[in-house]
Design an enzyme around this catalytic site. Structure first.
Site: not given
Ligand code: GLA
Length: 414
Positions: A165, A225
């Protein structure tokens, strides 16, 4: 008059400049032999987020995937997202005295190695999550400064897939260098085991990874996301299915075997959309040659959810060996409520075609052969990939009635 030597030199420079102008700009793919078709599996985040993750959930998910047809349909990776690591507290930075990452002992009392072994014993593969920065998005220890150490640990646990990430990075931290560092750490760690680790970049498209990540990762998030909604934009950046489609469409030339655009994990079955919308979500991800990572409660899913995730005709489009990401070939307007035709070229010379109705009322939509790169006179065989019916051969175009927020998805064979 110019001497012929300097004229030759000039011609050389011109030829060289021309060569660099015309060589394809697409980056080479990461050469670890993995993800020749888009990765498939399950990831804990969309349903279980931080607080719901524990070894019981993961084991149950793996048991179900091995028994309910998902494994046979190609779902392979079982991936722990954020919060498998121990929390950072006043007295602990989430690492031991040697700097080794500590798994959360309450959620994973049997340890990560035991969980990986269990998942492997089911004939599935095991994935895990980390972050480029100081902390993960949920505040666990990030990998910065520990890349080689963490990669060695993952390799020792038998990890097959790493998602990294992009939270809590340092000011000015370079995405390309950071992810390249982890790529090299993974390669070094797996050199001794002979067991490569699929590398999934998750920097949300912030640094246009499609331009540089081909040689770095097997897939890269190209969008923010995903949210469990047909169309929505969260103030912090989350996007619905409809928004993601528009963001991924222009990126089709960057995807291919070994290196995929990732529009994020599936929300199918998580409750925020209708069954029709989930069918559309799944169909579109397949046409986009997206990684198919289920993100729901697999052990307790409804028959509708199961029938979407297990539609082998649609999965075959995603997994087509040619590895071409489909794109939009027609839209009736430029708004998010229009009627569209999307097409994906397949290895057999055929096309997967989706008639997509983004409007609020049912609509009749036509795919013209000429929009698909076929001559109008071509007699083509069609199969409806949701009713599984073979349709009468037809020339020129195909028209169908499409429900609101729905698709009609066909496979065309010339
Ligand atoms: C980010 C990523 C998600 C997930 C969260 C976990 O938002 O884009 O896919 O992995 O972190 O905290």
């Amino acid at each position: 008059m110019q001497r012929s030597g300097s004229r030759n030199l000039q011609q050389w420079f011109l030829a060289l400049a021309f060569f660099f102008l015309i060589i394809p700009t697409t980056a080479h793919a990461l050469d670890n032999g993995l993800a020749r078709t888009p990765p498939m599996g399950w990831n804990s985040w969309n349903k279980f987020a931080c607080n719901g993750l524990n070894e019981k959930v993961v084991r149950e998910t793996a048991d179900t995937m091995a028994a309910n047809g998902m494994k046979d349909a190609g779902y392979q990776y079982v991936i722990l997202d954020d919060c498998w690591q121990s929390p950072i507290t006043a007295t602990s930075n989430g690492r031991d005295a040697e700097g080794n990452i500590i798994p959360d002992p309450e959620r994973f009392p049997s340890g990560i190695k035991a969980l990986a072994d269990y998942i492997h014993s089911k004939g599935l593969k095991f994935g895990i999550y980390t972050d480029v920065g100081t902390k993960t998005c949920a505040g666990r220890s990030g990998s910065i400064g520990h890349e080689y150490q963490d990669a060695r640990q993952y390799a020792a646990w038998g990890v097959d897939y790493l998602k990294e990430d992009w939270c809590n990075t340092l000011p000015g931290q370079s995405a390309e260098s950071s992810y390249t560092l982890m790529r090299d750490a993974l390669a070094a760690a797996t050199a001794s085991t002979g067991h490569p680790i699929l590398f999934s970049l998750c920097e949300w498209g912030s640094n246009k990874p499609w331009l540089w990540a081909g040689p770095v990762g097997n897939m890269w998030r190209a969008t923010p996301d995903i949210q469990d909604c047909w169309s929505c934009k969260r103030p912090w950046g989350g996007n619905g299915v409809s928004e993601i489609l528009d963001q991924l469409d222009p990126l089709y030339s960057y995807a291919g075997p070994g290196h995929w655009n990732d529009p994020d994990m599936l929300e199918v079955g998580n409750g925020g959309m209708t069954t029709e919308e989930y069918r559309t979500h799944f169909s579109m991800w397949a046409l986009l040659a997206a990684p198919l990572l289920a993100g729901n409660d697999i052990a307790n899913m409804s028959a509708d959810t199961r029938s979407i995730l297990l539609n082998k005709d649609v999965i075959a489009i995603d997994q087509d060996s040619k590895g071409i990401q489909g794109h939009r070939v027609y839209r009736s307007g430029d708004k998010s409520d229009d009627q569209e035709v999307w097409s994906k070229q397949l290895a057999d010379g055929g096309r997967a075609v989706i008639l997509l109705n983004r409007g609020s009322a049912p609509a009749s939509i036509t795919a013209h052969w000429t929009d698909l790169g076929y001559p109008e006179t071509l007699q083509a065989h069609l199969r409806n990939l949701w009713t599984h019916e073979d349709l009468a051969p037809t020339a020129g175009s195909y028209t169908a009635q499409v429900p609101s927020h729905g698709v009609v998805m066909v496979r065309i064979k010339p």
